[in-house]
Design an enzyme around this catalytic site. Structure first.
Site, PDB file in Angstrom:
ATOM      1  N   CYS A   1       0.813  -1.224   0.000  1.00 56.08           N
ATOM      2  CA  CYS A   1       0.000   0.000   0.000  1.00 56.08           C
ATOM      3  C   CYS A   1       0.845   1.272   0.000  1.00 56.08           C
ATOM      4  O   CYS A   1       0.333   2.356  -0.296  1.00 56.08           O
ATOM      5  CB  CYS A   1      -0.955   0.008   1.191  1.00 56.08           C
TER       6      CYS A   1
ATOM      7  N   HIS B   1      -3.458   7.197   3.044  1.00 54.09           N
ATOM      8  CA  HIS B   1      -3.822   5.935   2.396  1.00 54.09           C
ATOM      9  C   HIS B   1      -5.236   5.554   2.843  1.00 54.09           C
ATOM     10  O   HIS B   1      -5.570   5.614   4.020  1.00 54.09           O
ATOM     11  CB  HIS B   1      -2.824   4.855   2.809  1.00 54.09           C
TER      12      HIS B   1
ATOM     13  N   ASN C   1     -10.044  -0.467  -0.266  1.00 54.75           N
ATOM     14  CA  ASN C   1      -8.592  -0.297  -0.242  1.00 54.75           C
ATOM     15  C   ASN C   1      -8.022  -0.770  -1.582  1.00 54.75           C
ATOM     16  O   ASN C   1      -8.010  -1.961  -1.859  1.00 54.75           O
ATOM     17  CB  ASN C   1      -8.025  -1.116   0.922  1.00 54.75           C
TER      18      ASN C   1
HETATM   19  N1  ACO Z   1     -18.382  -9.803   8.405  1.00 48.96           N
HETATM   20  C1  ACO Z   1     -18.825 -10.222   9.610  1.00 48.96           C
HETATM   21  N2  ACO Z   1     -18.004 -10.604  10.601  1.00 48.96           N
HETATM   22  C2  ACO Z   1     -16.682 -10.557  10.359  1.00 48.96           C
HETATM   23  C3  ACO Z   1     -16.159 -10.142   9.124  1.00 48.96           C
HETATM   24  C4  ACO Z   1     -17.059  -9.765   8.125  1.00 48.96           C
HETATM   25  N3  ACO Z   1     -16.667  -9.335   6.917  1.00 48.96           N
HETATM   26  N4  ACO Z   1     -14.810 -10.195   9.196  1.00 48.96           N
HETATM   27  C5  ACO Z   1     -14.507 -10.620  10.419  1.00 48.96           C
HETATM   28  N5  ACO Z   1     -15.622 -10.866  11.131  1.00 48.96           N
HETATM   29  C6  ACO Z   1     -15.753 -11.360  12.473  1.00 48.96           C
HETATM   30  C7  ACO Z   1     -14.528 -12.099  12.926  1.00 48.96           C
HETATM   31  O1  ACO Z   1     -14.578 -13.432  12.442  1.00 48.96           O
HETATM   32  C8  ACO Z   1     -14.672 -12.008  14.423  1.00 48.96           C
HETATM   33  O2  ACO Z   1     -15.581 -12.994  14.835  1.00 48.96           O
HETATM   34  P1  ACO Z   1     -15.292 -13.858  16.158  1.00 48.96           P
HETATM   35  O3  ACO Z   1     -15.228 -12.861  17.274  1.00 48.96           O
HETATM   36  O4  ACO Z   1     -16.478 -14.750  16.209  1.00 48.96           O
HETATM   37  O5  ACO Z   1     -14.002 -14.543  15.902  1.00 48.96           O
HETATM   38  C9  ACO Z   1     -15.325 -10.664  14.646  1.00 48.96           C
HETATM   39  O6  ACO Z   1     -15.869 -10.263  13.373  1.00 48.96           O
HETATM   40  C10 ACO Z   1     -14.388  -9.577  15.130  1.00 48.96           C
HETATM   41  O7  ACO Z   1     -13.226  -9.657  14.380  1.00 48.96           O
HETATM   42  P2  ACO Z   1     -12.080  -8.623  14.596  1.00 48.96           P
HETATM   43  O8  ACO Z   1     -10.928  -8.977  13.720  1.00 48.96           O
HETATM   44  O9  ACO Z   1     -11.818  -8.415  16.041  1.00 48.96           O
HETATM   45  O10 ACO Z   1     -12.772  -7.294  14.047  1.00 48.96           O
HETATM   46  P3  ACO Z   1     -12.184  -5.862  14.051  1.00 48.96           P
HETATM   47  O11 ACO Z   1     -13.055  -4.965  14.794  1.00 48.96           O
HETATM   48  O12 ACO Z   1     -10.732  -5.844  14.385  1.00 48.96           O
HETATM   49  O13 ACO Z   1     -12.287  -5.461  12.510  1.00 48.96           O
HETATM   50  C11 ACO Z   1     -10.903  -5.331  10.577  1.00 48.96           C
HETATM   51  C12 ACO Z   1     -11.625  -6.229  11.539  1.00 48.96           C
HETATM   52  C13 ACO Z   1     -11.900  -4.430   9.872  1.00 48.96           C
HETATM   53  C14 ACO Z   1     -10.168  -6.178   9.546  1.00 48.96           C
HETATM   54  C15 ACO Z   1      -9.891  -4.473  11.382  1.00 48.96           C
HETATM   55  O14 ACO Z   1      -9.049  -5.279  12.149  1.00 48.96           O
HETATM   56  C16 ACO Z   1      -9.050  -3.615  10.505  1.00 48.96           C
HETATM   57  O15 ACO Z   1      -9.512  -2.630   9.989  1.00 48.96           O
HETATM   58  N6  ACO Z   1      -7.756  -3.940  10.346  1.00 48.96           N
HETATM   59  C17 ACO Z   1      -6.900  -3.274   9.423  1.00 48.96           C
HETATM   60  C18 ACO Z   1      -6.791  -4.120   8.228  1.00 48.96           C
HETATM   61  C19 ACO Z   1      -6.590  -3.376   6.969  1.00 48.96           C
HETATM   62  O16 ACO Z   1      -7.063  -2.285   6.724  1.00 48.96           O
HETATM   63  N7  ACO Z   1      -5.839  -4.004   6.101  1.00 48.96           N
HETATM   64  C20 ACO Z   1      -5.608  -3.485   4.811  1.00 48.96           C
HETATM   65  C21 ACO Z   1      -4.224  -3.681   4.406  1.00 48.96           C
HETATM   66  S1  ACO Z   1      -3.115  -2.763   5.398  1.00 48.96           S
HETATM   67  C22 ACO Z   1      -3.385  -1.211   5.054  1.00 48.96           C
HETATM   68  O17 ACO Z   1      -3.756  -0.895   3.966  1.00 48.96           O
HETATM   69  C23 ACO Z   1      -3.190  -0.273   6.143  1.00 48.96           C
END
Ligand code: ACO
Length: 325
Positions: free
Chosen positions: A112, A252, A282
């Site tokens: 990214c 970003h 993204n």
């Molecule tokens: N729909 C429904 N539920 C979901 C989904 C979905 N699409 N994805 C995950 N879940 C569930 C998980 O399985 C988990 O369930 P569980 O508790 O039964 O195991 C629950 O939701 C919570 O999961 P978390 O990972 O704790 O959710 P979080 O609030 O952290 O959000 C997210 C997840 C959105 C991925 C967050 O961690 C995030 O934004 N991370 C950054 C990732 C990112 O942006 N990456 C891009 C590349 S890097 C960059 O560009 C910066």
């Protein structure tokens, strides 16, 4: 001599994939995706549209805006981790398709952060007199590198391309400085396990879905907010500026929560930062140049404005670039 942006362009594939469409593919909901990421829809490339095709359209629009023809371009630097082929560089395919005959061309692999790393390279060439015009491109087709059965990752990404034409000019406008960082000790938090030399092509690897992105979302989130904040302060401090001096902050576009946590820490006001992650998700290396083009065409960038850009991505890699528009 400074490298000044004299043209911007972007291209988003026509096909829109909404959260409601994804509800039919994996166990998720529009509300969950919007609450956690701010993403409402993303674009998906057509089957015959490759990363180089998106890049060429964005680059041509940047050239058209600047009134420059492709054969005047001295170099093409492209950020991508979803190139048409593992090698050669997708920038070489773009060079051929554009007809940029005299340009040398290469890719930067910084996920990214690819666009800001590429911009920094091109700025170094131009500001040291090694060329007058450079195309800097960020382009990705992540829809072919994510696992559409994995709800943790498939909701986050989209396809797109953005480009800027840089020209070496005397004066105050142009790139002021770039601040780039990497920390490879966390590479497994965000990466594609196959098929490089570590995990060469195999049927077992395909079954294990090794060619798709893997991510530890929570850890990435924490690193991203911290790094984006620190590198933005580093870029501002290098010139004695504060966030109040910035005309537009272009971070970003990974997800809205990362973005809002970052702008809050940096004390940016509403209207002082750019958001379009709701429309495109993204698009990795493409998010910043797409945002620059939309901001430029939307009249948000005025001559003399201070523009701060900041990125974070796989590697880990992160960077901040300050420029005078
Ligand atoms: N729909 C429904 N539920 C979901 C989904 C979905 N699409 N994805 C995950 N879940 C569930 C998980 O399985 C988990 O369930 P569980 O508790 O039964 O195991 C629950 O939701 C919570 O999961 P978390 O990972 O704790 O959710 P979080 O609030 O952290 O959000 C997210 C997840 C959105 C991925 C967050 O961690 C995030 O934004 N991370 C950054 C990732 C990112 O942006 N990456 C891009 C590349 S890097 C960059 O560009 C910066």
């Amino acid at each position: 001599m400074k490298a000044r942006i004299v043209g911007t362009g972007s291209y988003l594939p026509e096909k829109i994939l909404t959260n409601f469409d994804i509800e039919k593919m994996v166990d998720t909901s529009h509300d969950w995706i919007v609450t956690r990421t701010g993403i409402e829809e993303r674009r998906i490339s057509a089957a015959d549209e490759d990363t180089s095709d998106l890049a060429v359209k964005a680059a041509q629009r940047a050239l058209d805006m600047a009134g420059v023809s492709a054969d005047e371009v001295d170099l093409i630097v492209m950020g991508t981790v979803t190139g048409d082929y593992p090698w050669p560089a997708t920038a070489c395919l773009v060079q051929a398709k554009l007809g940029a005959k005299k340009a040398f061309a290469y890719d930067i692999s910084a996920a990214c952060s690819g666009f800001l790393f590429a911009l920094s390279c091109a700025d170094d060439f131009l500001s040291h007199g090694r060329g007058k015009k450079a195309l800097v491109i960020g382009a990705e087709v992540f829809s072919r590198a994510i696992d559409w059965t994995d709800r943790n990752t498939c909701v986050l990404f989209g396809d797109g391309a953005g480009a800027v034409l840089l020209e070496a000019q005397e004066g105050d406008s142009g790139v002021l400085s770039s601040h780039l960082h990497s920390d490879g000790s966390h590479f497994e938090m965000l990466y594609q396990p196959g098929f490089g030399t570590r995990n060469p092509p195999s049927f077992e690897g395909l079954e294990a879905r090794l060619t798709f992105l893997r991510m530890q979302g929570n850890e990435v989130y924490k690193f991203a907010v911290r790094s984006l904040t620190e590198v933005s302060k580093e870029a501002l401090n290098a010139h004695g500026f504060s966030s109040e001096d910035v005309g537009l902050f272009i971070p970003h576009q990974a997800n809205l929560r990362i973005l809002e946590a970052t702008v809050k820490r940096l004390k940016f006001k509403a209207g002082q930062y750019f958001v379009n992650v709701n429309k495109y998700g993204n698009t990795s290396a493409a998010t910043i140049p797409i945002a620059i083009d939309e901001a430029n065409r939307g009249g948000l960038l005025k001559e003399g404005d201070l523009v701060l850009m900041a990125s974070f991505g796989g590697g880990f890699t992160w960077g901040g670039t300050l420029l005078r528009w």
